[in-house]
Structure formats: C-alpha cells, structure tokens
Design an enzyme around this catalytic site. Structure first.
Site, PDB file in Angstrom:
ATOM      1  N   PHE A 373      82.466  64.841  59.386  1.00  0.00           N
ATOM      2  CA  PHE A 373      82.011  63.456  59.467  1.00  0.00           C
ATOM      3  C   PHE A 373      82.250  62.677  58.175  1.00  0.00           C
ATOM      4  O   PHE A 373      83.036  61.752  58.155  1.00  0.00           O
ATOM      5  CB  PHE A 373      80.525  63.420  59.860  1.00  0.00           C
ATOM      6  CG  PHE A 373      80.294  63.824  61.286  1.00  0.00           C
ATOM      7  CD1 PHE A 373      80.234  62.883  62.291  1.00  0.00           C
ATOM      8  CD2 PHE A 373      80.152  65.161  61.621  1.00  0.00           C
ATOM      9  CE1 PHE A 373      80.041  63.248  63.623  1.00  0.00           C
ATOM     10  CE2 PHE A 373      79.953  65.548  62.943  1.00  0.00           C
ATOM     11  CZ  PHE A 373      79.904  64.585  63.944  1.00  0.00           C
ATOM     12  N   GLU A 374      81.566  63.041  57.105  1.00  0.00           N
ATOM     13  CA  GLU A 374      81.656  62.242  55.876  1.00  0.00           C
ATOM     14  C   GLU A 374      81.785  63.177  54.684  1.00  0.00           C
ATOM     15  O   GLU A 374      80.803  63.684  54.154  1.00  0.00           O
ATOM     16  CB  GLU A 374      80.424  61.340  55.739  1.00  0.00           C
ATOM     17  CG  GLU A 374      80.607  60.260  54.685  1.00  0.00           C
ATOM     18  CD  GLU A 374      79.499  59.244  54.699  1.00  0.00           C
ATOM     19  OE1 GLU A 374      79.794  58.033  54.736  1.00  0.00           O
ATOM     20  OE2 GLU A 374      78.318  59.651  54.665  1.00  0.00           O
ATOM     21  N   GLN A 375      83.013  63.385  54.287  1.00  0.00           N
ATOM     22  CA  GLN A 375      83.336  64.365  53.256  1.00  0.00           C
ATOM     23  C   GLN A 375      84.074  63.672  52.116  1.00  0.00           C
ATOM     24  O   GLN A 375      85.125  63.065  52.334  1.00  0.00           O
ATOM     25  CB  GLN A 375      84.216  65.464  53.871  1.00  0.00           C
ATOM     26  CG  GLN A 375      84.553  66.587  52.936  1.00  0.00           C
ATOM     27  CD  GLN A 375      85.435  67.628  53.588  1.00  0.00           C
ATOM     28  OE1 GLN A 375      86.232  68.256  52.918  1.00  0.00           O
ATOM     29  NE2 GLN A 375      85.319  67.815  54.896  1.00  0.00           N
TER      30      GLN A 375
END
Length: 537
Positions: A373-375
C-alpha cells in the site's frame, strides 16, 4: 549495429510505434509508479527514456495491487493526430482470477500531459488497439478463463482462452458490435500479447506464447479479413529461444512489428539474460530488436531461423552511445531524477520530499518494506549483472520499529537490505535484513544478527553485486575505511526465477533506498547521494 538488449534491465512487453523519423517503445512497469516507460530513438540504436505518462491518481492508483500486478503490456500507437496508449491494470495474481481492467489514454505529444483513462473492458489482459486504413479501430486482448487449474506461478493453457476482437468507437469512447474470438493460438499454448498490423492486403497477428519463461515465443498468423480465419506462419514462431538453450538472449517473445521510413522491417521482443549456473535473470525481462525480411508475404528473421541475435544491422550507420558506467545522483529540489521510481501510490508527497532538507532525498517512514500500500522506497533498475551502489543516510531512530537503508529489491518476498536501526542494548546499529524468496510467508532472516553499533552522524552504506554474490559494507561518514557486514549473500535470488520460480513473478531487480516506521510516527531519513557503478561492460 544494434546491440541487444536495447533497453537493459526490467523493460518487458515492448510495443513499438514510429511517427515520421521518431520511434517510441512503451514497456510494462507493473507495480512501479509512475506507470509505463516510454523510450525514444531516431535510429533504433540509441534510446532515451522520455516519459512515464500514468502519473496521477485519476489515471492510476495501485495501492493494494499484489507483486507483479499493476501495469501489464501497454500498446502504443499513433493516429488522428494523437498518441494512443492502451494498458491493463491487474488487481489480482494468485488464485484463478486476474481481475484485469483495460484502459485507453491519449495525448497529442509523448512528452505532454496524457488524458484521464477511458475504461474499455475486463475480459483479459494484454490489450492492443489497431487503426485500420479505412478509419475503423479495433481492440484486441487475450481472454482469461478462470475455470481451470491455472493460477499464479503455474499457468495452464486453458486459461488463455484465445484472442478477442471488437470494434472501438472513438466517438462514443466505447466498444461496439460483436465480440469474436479470432485466434486460439498454436499448440505451444498460453496465447497472449496480441498485436495487429496490415500489409499488402493481409492482416497480420503476432502473439506471445509459451509463458514468459524459457519457452516464450513470438507466434505469427495472417488473414485477408481482420476477424479471420487466421493461418499460421510456416514456422509457427517468428522469434523464440526455447530450443536454443545456449543462445545469449533467452525467454524471447512478446513484441511488435515496425517499419522504417524506407521500408526496412524490424520486430521488438522481450528477452532475458540468465546467469550461470542456475539460469536466473536478475535483470528481469529486457527489450531487444531484430531485423526482419519479407518472403511470400511472410515475415522472417533476417539472419534466418527463429533464434534472436545480440548484434543486428541498424537501418542507418550511426554511432552507438554507451551510458556512463558511473552515475552519481545528488538530490536537489525539483522532480525525482528520471531513473528512479517508487511503488504503487499516486501520493508520492507522503513518501518523499526533495525540498524539506535541500540537498537530500527525505523519506518519510511509512509501512514496512513488505507493504502493498504505502511504502517509502525509491529505487532504480539494475542494468548490469555486476554493479556497486553507495548511499549516505542521516537517520536517528528511537525504536527498532524505525528503519532506513539501502536495498537490493525485487518484491516483498525477495529482497536484501543493509539498514540503520536501533537496538535496545547496542544503541544505533547497522545490520542486514534478508528475505530470500520464502513464499508465501515472506519471512526475514538476519545474517548479521543484532548488527554493529555505529557512531553518531551520517553513515555510508554500500552493496557490491558480482553476478550471484552480494556483499554489504558500511563506514562512518567521512571515513575512508569500508567495513564488510555479514556474509556474502545469494544475489541470484533477486530475480524472476528466484523463490517460487519463473512464472511466480516477472518484473526485475532494483537498487534503492527506503525507510519505514511501523510505530506510525513517520520518522524521516535523509539521503544525500546515490551512486550506481557498473562493474562490467
């Protein structure tokens, strides 16, 4: 001569388009953002990355897309004063379903802003748009049949249920008329990657077959009518290395035809360059180009046979420009340097900034290095089997949940990293994270244990990769003495064939920097430089 591969490192599924004297190749980017790479050339020899057109949330949001999903097999074409880009956003990989949605975007120029996408269909992946000489437009894609035992990593031919054709209405921006299955493929099976073109009253259909591993091939057929029936090429396959295990360019398949202004014929294809002894492709699937000839209205490789060559005659006599062997990036305010990408999200401002601390790439620690998702991971493609990267990181963690460092990254199951973090007893340390292909668990091991205590201030990190061997090192900022950390690791794991095998994933290796903060406090890490040094020709 054209020296293959013309696009090194992860650049698969090449769709080629000529407009006047200019050639463009679009390649798949999968979960990497922005979406679709477009390279430009004037001579088919020298290529420059000029655009990644899917760059905003209204065009592309891949948060949650699994590894090796996202943007598959773009098709680039030009008609009616516009460039047309067709692509798939794949939302599922494992299991029987693919959930593959096909879209079209347009732009009057390659370098300009591209339109918001128009949804087309979801019947299968690898879409292509053909502009006929009577003004009609035709959309083709493979059809996916979920009622089989085919699943991620183990493709079965019945799931690849032929090539569908339907007319595209540019006025209403929708498909119209009957849907027809025009091509079931050859006995090799796994038919996908369709492209249509027309010559001398014949409609030609090239497809990819055999899966994107070592049995891959470009298959060709022709018909007097666009909806068939299609007769198979006398050799069935135009390009393949499946029966030539010693050829330099392996896994050859999935490409598109192009003609020069003076009528010379070429065909792109993807390929892999495996490393011995395990035949693993750390560079992923790269782009190559073969010279062709016409005989009896059939296309053949100019050198004869079906096996692609490394050196191919160019259409004109030009000098080949080699890239610099050492590229040092100093991070300055402005856009992220073109060679770098990040993963999945259309909100990069939450991941990194080039202005918050001038002269640095600031990464905001978000979700883990295994997130879909949010890396906060910024990386560039590996383009050589042997190379060295260096970076300098300024990072002060206050918990072991805060980590920043340098990574050799393929996906959440296949990566190595040298990191700065905090240890309860040792204080700030440098250590190693290793995830060498354990699927489906993605379990990490720690080859350097708790790590080595390091002094305050910036830290230099490096990794040397020499074919199958990776060695991490570190030094205190300003020191001249590199200190090796941990044992040599198996760099060949960071490849298409590593872990679950050749069809389990099919992108490519990256070298980059990352930060995460699983405490949720978004601890920043500042990187002042990034060096990529080729260690081979």
């Amino acid at each position: 001569m054209i020296r293959n591969p013309i696009l090194r490192g992860f650049n698969p599924d090449p769709s080629i388009c000529r407009v006047g004297e200019d050639y463009y190749i679009a390649t798949s980017t999968f979960e990497w953002y922005p979406g679709v790479q477009i390279h430009h050339s004037r001579d088919l020899v020298n290529w420059t990355l000029v655009r990644r057109p899917l760059e905003r949330a209204s065009q592309l949001d891949m948060r949650g897309n699994p590894d090796s999903c996202g943007i598959w097999a773009p098709c680039l074409s030009y008609a009616d004063g516009l460039f047309w880009l067709v692509y798939t956003d794949v939302k599922r990989y494992d299991g029987n379903f693919k959930d593959a949605h096909n879209y079209i975007v347009t732009s009057p120029t390659i370098e300009g802003e591209w339109s918001d996408p128009v949804y087309v269909n979801s019947s299968g992946f690898d879409p292509s748009l053909f502009h006929d000489d009577d003004g009609r437009k035709w959309f083709v894609n493979m059809q996916w049949n979920h009622r089989t035992e085919s699943y991620g990593g183990a493709p079965k031919s019945p799931a690849f249920d032929g090539i569908l054709l339907q007319e595209w209405d540019a006025g209403t921006k929708s498909l119209k008329g009957p849907i027809k299955n025009i091509f079931a493929g050859s006995p090799l099976g796994l038919v996908e990657g369709p492209h249509l073109f027309k010559r001398n009253g014949w409609y030609y259909l090239t497809t990819a077959e055999g899966g994107t591993g070592y049995d891959h091939a470009v298959t060709m057929a022709r018909s007097r009518a666009i909806d068939g029936p299609y007769e198979m090429h006398p050799n069935t396959h135009l390009i393949t290395s499946k029966d030539a295990p010693n050829a330099v360019l392996q896994r050859a398949g999935h490409g598109q035809y192009v003609e020069t202004p003076d009528g010379q014929a070429y065909h792109t294809h993807l390929c892999g360059r495996p490393m011995r002894p395990k035949r693993r492709c750390t560079l992923g699937r790269e782009t190559a180009l073969q010279k062709c000839i016409w005989e009896d209205d059939w296309l053949y490789l100019a050198q004869g046979g079906v096996v692609p060559e490394v050196d191919v005659p160019a259409p004109v006599d030009v000098e080949r420009h080699e890239k610099a062997s050492r590229i040092e990036t100093r991070f300055e305010p402005g856009p992220l340097p073109m060679e770098f990408q990040w993963l999945r999200t259309p909100q990069p401002e939450r991941l990194f900034s080039l202005s918050e601390r001038p002269g640095h790439l600031r990464l905001h620690g978000r979700e883990s290095i295994g997130s879909w998702f949010e890396q906060a991971l910024v990386a560039r493609r590996q383009e050589h089997h042997s190379f060295r990267t260096e970076t300098t990181v300024d990072f002060l963690p206050d918990t072991y949940q805060q980590v920043a460092g340098l990574t050799h990254y393929y996906n959440r199951h296949k990566f190595y990293a040298v990191v700065v973090t905090l240890h309860e007893k040792l204080g700030r340390v440098v250590t190693i994270f290793s995830c060498p292909g354990d699927f489906p668990h993605g379990r990490m091991i720690f080859p350097a244990g708790s790590g080595v205590a390091i002094p305050d201030g910036p830290v230099d990190l490096t990794m040397d990769i020499r074919e199958n061997d990776l060695q991490f090192s570190w030094r205190a900022g300003g020191s001249n003495d590199w200190q090796a950390l941990g044992p040599a690791l198996d760099a060949g794991v960071i490849s298409d064939e590593g872990g679950r095998g050749e069809h389990g994933s099919f992108t490519g290796a990256f070298a980059g920097v990352f930060a995460f903060d699983t405490s949720g406090r978004a601890r920043p890490a500042d990187f002042s430089r990034f060096v990529y040094q080729a260690l081979e020709g």
